[in-house]
Design a protein around this motif. Structure first.
Motif, PDB file in Angstrom:
ATOM      1  N   ILE A 163      -5.924   6.785  -8.267  1.00 50.15           N
ATOM      2  CA  ILE A 163      -5.096   7.760  -8.985  1.00 50.15           C
ATOM      3  C   ILE A 163      -4.858   8.931  -8.045  1.00 50.15           C
ATOM      4  O   ILE A 163      -5.802   9.599  -7.631  1.00 50.15           O
ATOM      5  CB  ILE A 163      -5.785   8.209 -10.280  1.00 50.15           C
ATOM      6  N   ILE A 164      -3.588   9.163  -7.708  1.00 52.57           N
ATOM      7  CA  ILE A 164      -3.289  10.241  -6.765  1.00 52.57           C
ATOM      8  C   ILE A 164      -2.721  11.470  -7.469  1.00 52.57           C
ATOM      9  O   ILE A 164      -2.685  12.545  -6.879  1.00 52.57           O
ATOM     10  CB  ILE A 164      -2.373   9.775  -5.616  1.00 52.57           C
ATOM     11  N   ALA A 165      -2.303  11.320  -8.713  1.00 53.11           N
ATOM     12  CA  ALA A 165      -1.856  12.474  -9.504  1.00 53.11           C
ATOM     13  C   ALA A 165      -1.900  12.076 -10.974  1.00 53.11           C
ATOM     14  O   ALA A 165      -1.775  10.907 -11.331  1.00 53.11           O
ATOM     15  CB  ALA A 165      -0.448  12.908  -9.119  1.00 53.11           C
ATOM     16  N   GLU A 166      -2.092  13.076 -11.815  1.00 54.83           N
ATOM     17  CA  GLU A 166      -2.083  12.849 -13.263  1.00 54.83           C
ATOM     18  C   GLU A 166      -1.721  14.150 -13.943  1.00 54.83           C
ATOM     19  O   GLU A 166      -1.875  15.230 -13.365  1.00 54.83           O
ATOM     20  CB  GLU A 166      -3.441  12.363 -13.755  1.00 54.83           C
ATOM     21  N   GLY A 167      -1.216  14.039 -15.141  1.00 54.70           N
ATOM     22  CA  GLY A 167      -0.882  15.247 -15.866  1.00 54.70           C
ATOM     23  C   GLY A 167      -0.241  14.959 -17.197  1.00 54.70           C
ATOM     24  O   GLY A 167      -0.039  13.811 -17.591  1.00 54.70           O
ATOM     25  N   LYS A 168       0.065  16.028 -17.889  1.00 53.80           N
ATOM     26  CA  LYS A 168       0.733  15.950 -19.184  1.00 53.80           C
ATOM     27  C   LYS A 168       2.216  16.222 -18.970  1.00 53.80           C
ATOM     28  O   LYS A 168       2.599  17.011 -18.105  1.00 53.80           O
ATOM     29  CB  LYS A 168       0.166  16.988 -20.150  1.00 53.80           C
ATOM     30  N   HIS A 171       0.818  -1.216   0.000  1.00 53.18           N
ATOM     31  CA  HIS A 171       0.000   0.000   0.000  1.00 53.18           C
ATOM     32  C   HIS A 171       0.850   1.263   0.000  1.00 53.18           C
ATOM     33  O   HIS A 171       0.385   2.320  -0.415  1.00 53.18           O
ATOM     34  CB  HIS A 171      -0.962   0.009   1.194  1.00 53.18           C
ATOM     35  N   THR A 172       2.070   1.159   0.473  1.00 54.71           N
ATOM     36  CA  THR A 172       2.946   2.331   0.508  1.00 54.71           C
ATOM     37  C   THR A 172       3.675   2.557  -0.813  1.00 54.71           C
ATOM     38  O   THR A 172       4.267   3.612  -1.018  1.00 54.71           O
ATOM     39  CB  THR A 172       3.988   2.177   1.623  1.00 54.71           C
ATOM     40  N   THR A 173       3.632   1.583  -1.700  1.00 54.54           N
ATOM     41  CA  THR A 173       4.301   1.693  -2.994  1.00 54.54           C
ATOM     42  C   THR A 173       3.532   2.642  -3.903  1.00 54.54           C
ATOM     43  O   THR A 173       2.304   2.634  -3.936  1.00 54.54           O
ATOM     44  CB  THR A 173       4.400   0.308  -3.677  1.00 54.54           C
ATOM     45  N   ARG A 174       4.260   3.443  -4.639  1.00 49.09           N
ATOM     46  CA  ARG A 174       3.654   4.292  -5.658  1.00 49.09           C
ATOM     47  C   ARG A 174       4.022   3.717  -7.024  1.00 49.09           C
ATOM     48  O   ARG A 174       5.125   3.226  -7.231  1.00 49.09           O
ATOM     49  CB  ARG A 174       4.147   5.737  -5.549  1.00 49.09           C
ATOM     50  N   VAL A 175       3.083   3.772  -7.943  1.00 48.09           N
ATOM     51  CA  VAL A 175       3.273   3.245  -9.293  1.00 48.09           C
ATOM     52  C   VAL A 175       3.132   4.403 -10.267  1.00 48.09           C
ATOM     53  O   VAL A 175       2.080   5.052 -10.316  1.00 48.09           O
ATOM     54  CB  VAL A 175       2.250   2.127  -9.617  1.00 48.09           C
ATOM     55  N   LEU A 221       0.058   8.750 -11.415  1.00 48.46           N
ATOM     56  CA  LEU A 221       0.705   8.243 -10.208  1.00 48.46           C
ATOM     57  C   LEU A 221      -0.367   7.500  -9.427  1.00 48.46           C
ATOM     58  O   LEU A 221      -1.422   8.064  -9.103  1.00 48.46           O
ATOM     59  CB  LEU A 221       1.304   9.376  -9.387  1.00 48.46           C
ATOM     60  N   LEU A 222      -0.109   6.228  -9.149  1.00 45.53           N
ATOM     61  CA  LEU A 222      -1.102   5.339  -8.567  1.00 45.53           C
ATOM     62  C   LEU A 222      -0.656   4.802  -7.218  1.00 45.53           C
ATOM     63  O   LEU A 222       0.540   4.728  -6.937  1.00 45.53           O
ATOM     64  CB  LEU A 222      -1.339   4.139  -9.495  1.00 45.53           C
ATOM     65  N   LYS A 223      -1.637   4.396  -6.418  1.00 47.92           N
ATOM     66  CA  LYS A 223      -1.386   3.627  -5.203  1.00 47.92           C
ATOM     67  C   LYS A 223      -2.577   2.697  -5.019  1.00 47.92           C
ATOM     68  O   LYS A 223      -3.641   2.900  -5.600  1.00 47.92           O
ATOM     69  CB  LYS A 223      -1.204   4.526  -3.987  1.00 47.92           C
ATOM     70  N   LYS A 224      -2.377   1.670  -4.208  1.00 43.32           N
ATOM     71  CA  LYS A 224      -3.497   0.783  -3.910  1.00 43.32           C
ATOM     72  C   LYS A 224      -4.564   1.567  -3.164  1.00 43.32           C
ATOM     73  O   LYS A 224      -4.256   2.392  -2.314  1.00 43.32           O
ATOM     74  CB  LYS A 224      -3.052  -0.398  -3.049  1.00 43.32           C
ATOM     75  N   GLN A 225      -5.817   1.289  -3.474  1.00 42.95           N
ATOM     76  CA  GLN A 225      -6.914   1.941  -2.764  1.00 42.95           C
ATOM     77  C   GLN A 225      -6.893   1.516  -1.313  1.00 42.95           C
ATOM     78  O   GLN A 225      -6.550   0.378  -0.984  1.00 42.95           O
ATOM     79  CB  GLN A 225      -8.256   1.562  -3.377  1.00 42.95           C
ATOM     80  N   THR A 226      -7.248   2.429  -0.440  1.00 50.56           N
ATOM     81  CA  THR A 226      -7.350   2.131   0.980  1.00 50.56           C
ATOM     82  C   THR A 226      -8.783   1.740   1.280  1.00 50.56           C
ATOM     83  O   THR A 226      -9.715   2.475   0.965  1.00 50.56           O
ATOM     84  CB  THR A 226      -6.964   3.365   1.818  1.00 50.56           C
ATOM     85  N   PHE A 227      -8.949   0.573   1.867  1.00 52.41           N
ATOM     86  CA  PHE A 227     -10.276   0.096   2.222  1.00 52.41           C
ATOM     87  C   PHE A 227     -10.582   0.515   3.649  1.00 52.41           C
ATOM     88  O   PHE A 227      -9.792   0.292   4.550  1.00 52.41           O
ATOM     89  CB  PHE A 227     -10.361  -1.434   2.103  1.00 52.41           C
TER      90      PHE A 227
END
Length: 114
Positions: free
Chosen positions: A84-89, A43-47, A98-104
């Motif tokens: 999705i925690i960030a996106e852009g051009k 969960h702490t990993t960013r993709v 920039l992705l991370k696992k969803q927190t349940f």
């Protein structure tokens, strides 16, 4: 990570970031790639996903018709459970997510959280 990302990935030590750059448009099943990465990260990993933008000029990179729209990649990422925690051009005809696992919030789901 090592292996065929569409089929399976070997177990790896925890990592802080995974970069998936300019490869999803080459795969037969980009959703399988994202699912396999999801299955192997904490969960702490960013993709970080970066792909050539089909809205670009086509000066560099694959032909415009071979590029994956950002909305398609976002949909696949969310479908497998990424937030999705960030996106852009970006420059040079790219976009990023920039992705991370969803927190349940439901504790009953904690067995699914790696």
């Amino acid at each position: 990570m090592d292996g065929d990302a569409e089929e399976s990935l070997e177990e790896v030590e925890p990592v802080e970031i995974v970069m998936i750059t300019d490869i999803l448009h080459h795969t037969d099943s980009p959703g399988d790639v994202l699912q396999n990465v999801f299955d192997h990260v904490l969960h702490t990993t960013r993709v970080l996903v970066a792909e050539f933008d089909p809205v670009g000029e086509g000066i560099m990179g694959p032909p415009l018709e071979n590029r994956m729209p950002m909305e398609d990649v976002k949909s696949l990422a969310q479908k497998v459970g990424f937030e999705i925690i960030a996106e852009g051009k970006q420059e040079f005809e790219h976009y990023y997510l920039l992705l991370k696992k969803q927190t349940f919030l439901d504790n009953s789901m904690s067995k699914f959280i790696k």
